[in-house]
Motif scaffolding. Structure first.
Motif, PDB file in Angstrom:
ATOM      1  N   ILE A   1      -6.133   0.843 -49.238  1.00  0.00           N
ATOM      2  CA  ILE A   1      -7.009  -0.148 -48.527  1.00  0.00           C
ATOM      3  C   ILE A   1      -7.926   0.709 -47.805  1.00  0.00           C
ATOM      4  N   SER A   2      -7.535   1.550 -47.250  1.00  0.00           N
ATOM      5  CA  SER A   2      -8.147   2.817 -46.601  1.00  0.00           C
ATOM      6  C   SER A   2      -9.140   3.204 -47.370  1.00  0.00           C
TER       7      SER A   2
ATOM      8  N   PHE B   1     -14.990  -5.926 -41.418  1.00  0.00           N
ATOM      9  CA  PHE B   1     -13.650  -6.367 -42.100  1.00  0.00           C
ATOM     10  C   PHE B   1     -12.516  -6.118 -40.959  1.00  0.00           C
ATOM     11  N   VAL B   2     -12.379  -4.876 -40.346  1.00  0.00           N
ATOM     12  CA  VAL B   2     -11.471  -4.414 -39.547  1.00  0.00           C
ATOM     13  C   VAL B   2     -11.237  -5.380 -38.366  1.00  0.00           C
ATOM     14  N   ARG B   3     -12.409  -5.752 -37.801  1.00  0.00           N
ATOM     15  CA  ARG B   3     -12.580  -6.678 -36.657  1.00  0.00           C
ATOM     16  C   ARG B   3     -11.969  -7.783 -36.984  1.00  0.00           C
TER      17      ARG B   3
ATOM     18  N   LEU C   1     -11.987   1.164 -48.033  1.00  0.00           N
ATOM     19  CA  LEU C   1     -12.820   0.793 -46.893  1.00  0.00           C
ATOM     20  C   LEU C   1     -13.811   2.043 -46.524  1.00  0.00           C
TER      21      LEU C   1
ATOM     22  N   GLN D   1     -20.251   1.795 -42.536  1.00  0.00           N
ATOM     23  CA  GLN D   1     -19.609   1.477 -41.186  1.00  0.00           C
ATOM     24  C   GLN D   1     -19.500   0.100 -40.939  1.00  0.00           C
ATOM     25  N   GLU D   2     -20.801  -0.602 -41.052  1.00  0.00           N
ATOM     26  CA  GLU D   2     -20.830  -1.758 -40.461  1.00  0.00           C
ATOM     27  C   GLU D   2     -20.008  -2.654 -41.361  1.00  0.00           C
ATOM     28  N   LYS D   3     -19.920  -2.777 -42.602  1.00  0.00           N
ATOM     29  CA  LYS D   3     -18.954  -3.617 -43.275  1.00  0.00           C
ATOM     30  C   LYS D   3     -17.761  -3.357 -42.902  1.00  0.00           C
ATOM     31  N   ARG D   4     -17.350  -2.182 -42.874  1.00  0.00           N
ATOM     32  CA  ARG D   4     -15.994  -1.625 -42.449  1.00  0.00           C
ATOM     33  C   ARG D   4     -15.625  -2.307 -41.371  1.00  0.00           C
ATOM     34  N   VAL D   5     -16.378  -2.086 -40.177  1.00  0.00           N
ATOM     35  CA  VAL D   5     -15.837  -2.536 -38.840  1.00  0.00           C
ATOM     36  C   VAL D   5     -15.721  -4.028 -38.895  1.00  0.00           C
TER      37      VAL D   5
ATOM     38  N   TYR E   1      -9.748  -8.457 -39.721  1.00  0.00           N
ATOM     39  CA  TYR E   1      -8.322  -8.791 -40.079  1.00  0.00           C
ATOM     40  C   TYR E   1      -7.342  -7.859 -39.465  1.00  0.00           C
ATOM     41  N   PHE E   2      -7.853  -7.147 -38.793  1.00  0.00           N
ATOM     42  CA  PHE E   2      -7.076  -6.130 -37.741  1.00  0.00           C
ATOM     43  C   PHE E   2      -6.867  -6.894 -36.552  1.00  0.00           C
ATOM     44  N   TYR E   3      -8.120  -6.821 -35.990  1.00  0.00           N
ATOM     45  CA  TYR E   3      -8.364  -7.257 -34.517  1.00  0.00           C
ATOM     46  C   TYR E   3      -8.399  -9.007 -34.225  1.00  0.00           C
ATOM     47  N   PHE E   4      -8.373  -9.440 -35.391  1.00  0.00           N
ATOM     48  CA  PHE E   4      -8.606 -11.070 -35.381  1.00  0.00           C
ATOM     49  C   PHE E   4      -9.718 -11.564 -34.603  1.00  0.00           C
TER      50      PHE E   4
END
Lengths: 186, 568
Positions: free
Chosen positions: A125-126, A140-142, A129, A134-138, A144-147
């Motif tokens: 997954i990393s 996504f992580v915001r 990513l 970067q924008e898309k990655r952020v 599904y990781f940070y909710f």
């Protein structure tokens, strides 16, 4: 205090490690937990549990250069579990919603054979990513990781909610295709 | 199935990705940046250790204007001014966003013990940094060891400042680097990173270009009109009805001409908002040929070549490419940049003709609407990928949209030693028949590579990387997934039995070249090259997108030449 110094205190079994961890990252960990549980008291409890788990995991782990991420992972896991246990309806529903979105693009850990394979999945997954902006990655992580909610992501990335939504959609599809190519069954 | 379990898997993503998302914050207000072609040139000239040039659009180093032809090379020399110091810190590249800085430094001299300890992050030695910044509690600093070169005793380290770590009116940030251990610390000195206010506002409009001279055939183009159609919904949401816009006939945002399998030249447009938020990277050896005004553009003509080999604990080996002719065209009025990149088939005269025939076409659509909508930064690759910069020894990711390189990726560099070559030569390639033969053949090769310990893989040159395999028939089939170490390799090319390529192989008239790339694109590609083509392999294999896969655009690539497959 630098992360490496804090970690060294964990390794030396110096309890001030927890104090320094809290001083440096406590606010962020509480914010992360609050984003999942939506309950201030629960998020504080999760924060404390995080330090306890960190104490037990260092050693053998030595997150000298990634202490925040190390603590964040623990805090997140604890918070999700707490949310499920307590079935906080509002947030539990949100977790269900996010899970449904993720089901389309990653295999359920229950279908992954063992811890090593799960770690490999995380790496894959990393790897995916890293291939996107970067924008898309952020985003996504915001999500599904940070909710974060769509509104919160929209504000953080200074874009419209519809753009966030479409970006997440494309990223999920891209991740799905990437993992399918790597031989995962979804 | 317990809800939330899929979300648990996200816990296992890289720490750097988690950190990045935690600190990312894009602001809508502007810090008045600008691209200035002259300033761009100044940075290219002023950067100390070249081979790694990264500059924010228009970044200028005050008082360092230069003219004429300047050749900028990678240098491993210690800054003469620092000769009397124990060590030195040299700025290699820097990119500045609204609130932060991302820079690479070369630190010298670094003993092999310390350098490798830093590279492995084994805890024996670690980096420490002091910087002149704000007291903002959200400010964060991250240090990432990039590489170590035992030959030059130089470590490359990346320093990232985020969270409003830099004061709004700062002109420079002083970075002081030390190496620490349980026994103490060693200071290597400091250097200033210039932070300059620019005036690309980011408020320009979406633009495309028309061109009166576009030589070549087999072109691929992105028409502005098509781009608008793709983003129609987004535009409608913003109150823009594209049906009321002009046709924008023959207006492109990107144009590419190919010559067979080779891209002859590519013209790419970068709009105001992208320039403001992004970084222009030039990697490799740059030689400024001239600056002049062409129509409405400020033009910088430069030659560009990639060449390097990395040494250290883990290695990668690169082809040495002949220089190509390129040009930046900056339209100050529209705050847009066009970049024309060519291969070795386009000489400077031809490039000038192409550049002379270009004009900007402006829409009424704010560029900010599409900011970040593409893959991000201004880059010098054929494809839209995260920006990378050659930091002297390897590709590193810098800039406002930086992608950190994981330690795992750096470890995945593999080289073939002469001993390994001998070993692979003795492999009996079981040809069998049908598809299975192919998979087995390549699998044998890969298996042999996989079984080779990293410690047995030093750094051969291309001339050494030839493996003779015995095979009566050789073909590959598309869609196969092959595994090489932990790198998953896919997209094996297909050459049908009876095809030109297969015949060339069977008749012993060709080399099959297997390229395995680790890093962002883990791909195994097989190319069939005649002897003649093999001499030109670098310019073909490294600059083109063969079968849709971009080659050689990032580090950690190894090329094996499997020659004379037919009859051994």
């Amino acid at each position: 205090m630098e992360d490496s110094e804090i970690v060294q205190r964990y390794l030396d079994r110096d309890e001030s490690a927890i104090e320094f961890s809290a001083e440096k990252y406590g606010a962020r960990l509480r914010a992360l937990s609050f984003g999942i549980t939506s309950d201030r008291q629960t998020s504080e409890e999760c924060e404390n549990d995080t330090y306890m788990q960190a104490w037990n995991r260092i050693p053998p782990n030595e997150p000298r250069t990634y202490l925040y991420a190390f603590l964040a992972r623990i805090a997140r896991h604890i918070s999700i579990d707490r949310c499920r246990e307590q079935e906080c309806l509002k947030r539990y529903g949100y977790i269900v919603e996010l899970s449904e979105e993720m089901k389309m693009c990653i295999p359920s850990p229950e279908n992954v054979e063992n811890a090593v394979a799960l770690e490999v999945l995380g790496k894959e997954i990393s790897n995916y990513l890293y291939t996107i902006s970067q924008e898309k990655r952020v985003m996504f992580v915001r999500r599904y990781f940070y909710f974060d909610t769509l509104a919160e992501i929209s504000k953080r990335c200074a874009v419209s909610e519809s753009k966030v939504k479409s970006s997440l959609f494309r990223t999920r599809n891209g991740l799905r295709e990437f993992l399918l190519k790597e031989g995962y069954i979804l | 199935m317990k809800n939330g379990n899929e979300l648990i898997a996200l816990e296992l993503i890289d720490a750097s990705i988690i950190d990045e998302a935690d600190t990312y914050q894009k602001k809508k207000h502007l810090r008045m940046p600008m691209i200035a072609a002259a300033a761009v040139l100044v940075v290219l000239c002023a950067s100390a250790a070249i081979g790694a040039l990264v500059f924010k659009s228009g970044q200028a180093v005050p008082g360092s204007e230069k003219t004429g032809s300047e050749h900028i090379e990678h240098t491993e020399a210690v800054d003469p001014a620092a000769e009397n110091e124990i060590g030195s810190v040299q700025l290699l590249s820097a990119a500045c966003s609204d609130s932060g800085m991302d820079a690479c430094f070369a630190v010298f001299p670094m003993t092999e013990t310390v350098g490798k300890s830093l590279a492995k992050e084994d805890g024996g030695y670690y980096w420490s940094v002091d910087y002149s910044g704000t007291e903002n509690p959200n400010a964060t600093v991250r240090l990432t060891n990039l590489s170590y070169n035992a030959r030059t005793q130089t470590s490359l380290v990346r320093v990232t400042l985020t969270g409003d770590a830099i004061a709004d009116d700062a002109k420079t940030v002083n970075i002081s680097l030390s190496v620490c251990s349980n026994e103490g610390s060693t200071s290597y000195g400091s250097t200033d990173v210039p932070i300059t206010n620019f005036n690309v506002t980011g408020n320009g409009k979406i633009v495309g270009f028309r061109a009166t001279y576009l030589p070549g055939t087999n072109e691929e183009a992105v028409l502005l009109r098509d781009q608008l159609e793709v983003d129609k919904d987004l535009l409608t949401e913003s109150g823009i009805d594209i049906s009321t816009l002009p046709d924008f006939e023959n207006v492109f945002t990107k144009y590419q001409s190919t010559n067979g399998d080779t891209v002859s030249y590519s013209i790419v447009t970068y709009n105001s908002a992208d320039l403001y938020h992004s970084t222009v990277n030039l990697n490799g050896e740059i030689t400024i040929v001239k600056r002049e005004n062409i129509g409405a553009y400020e033009a910088i003509f430069y030659t560009h070549s990639y060449s390097s080999s990395a040494t250290g604990n883990d290695t990668s080996v690169y082809a040495s490419l002949p220089p190509t002719n390129n040009v930046f065209l900056f339209d100050r009025a529209h705050e847009c940049l066009l970049q024309i990149r060519t291969n070795t088939n386009i000489d400077m005269v031809e490039l000038e003709k192409i550049a002379a025939g270009i004009e900007t076409v402006e829409t009424d659509i704010p560029a900010a609407l599409f900011a970040g909508g593409s893959e991000g930064a201004v880059i010098d690759y054929w494809n839209d990928v995260p920006e990378m910069v050659w930091a002297g020894d390897e590709w590193v990711s810098v800039g406002p949209t930086a992608t950190p390189i994981s330690e795992k990726k750096r470890e995945e560099i593999i080289a073939i030693t002469p001993e390994a070559y001998d070993k692979l030569k003795r492999i009996d390639w079981d040809c069998g028949d049908g598809d299975s033969a192919t998979n087995r053949n390549v699998s044998y090769l890969l298996k042999a590579l996989r079984e080779m310990p990293l410690s047995e893989r030093p750094h051969p040159t291309y001339a050494e990387m030839r493996v003779t395999a015995l095979c009566d028939n050789f073909s590959l089939y598309a869609g196969d997934n092959l595994y090489w170490s932990d790198v998953i390799i896919s997209n094996v090319e297909k050459y049908e039995a009876g095809s030109t390529e297969a015949n060339m192989l069977n008749e012993g008239n060709a080399y099959a070249i297997v390229c395995a790339q680790t890093g962002h694109g883990e791909n195994l590609q097989l190319y069939v090259m005649s002897d003649e083509l093999l001499d030109n392999f670098y310019s073909i294999g490294w600059q083109t997108s063969i079968q849709g896969w971009p080659v050689g655009h990032r580090g950690n690539t190894i090329i094996l030449c499997i020659d004379r497959l037919a009859g051994g």
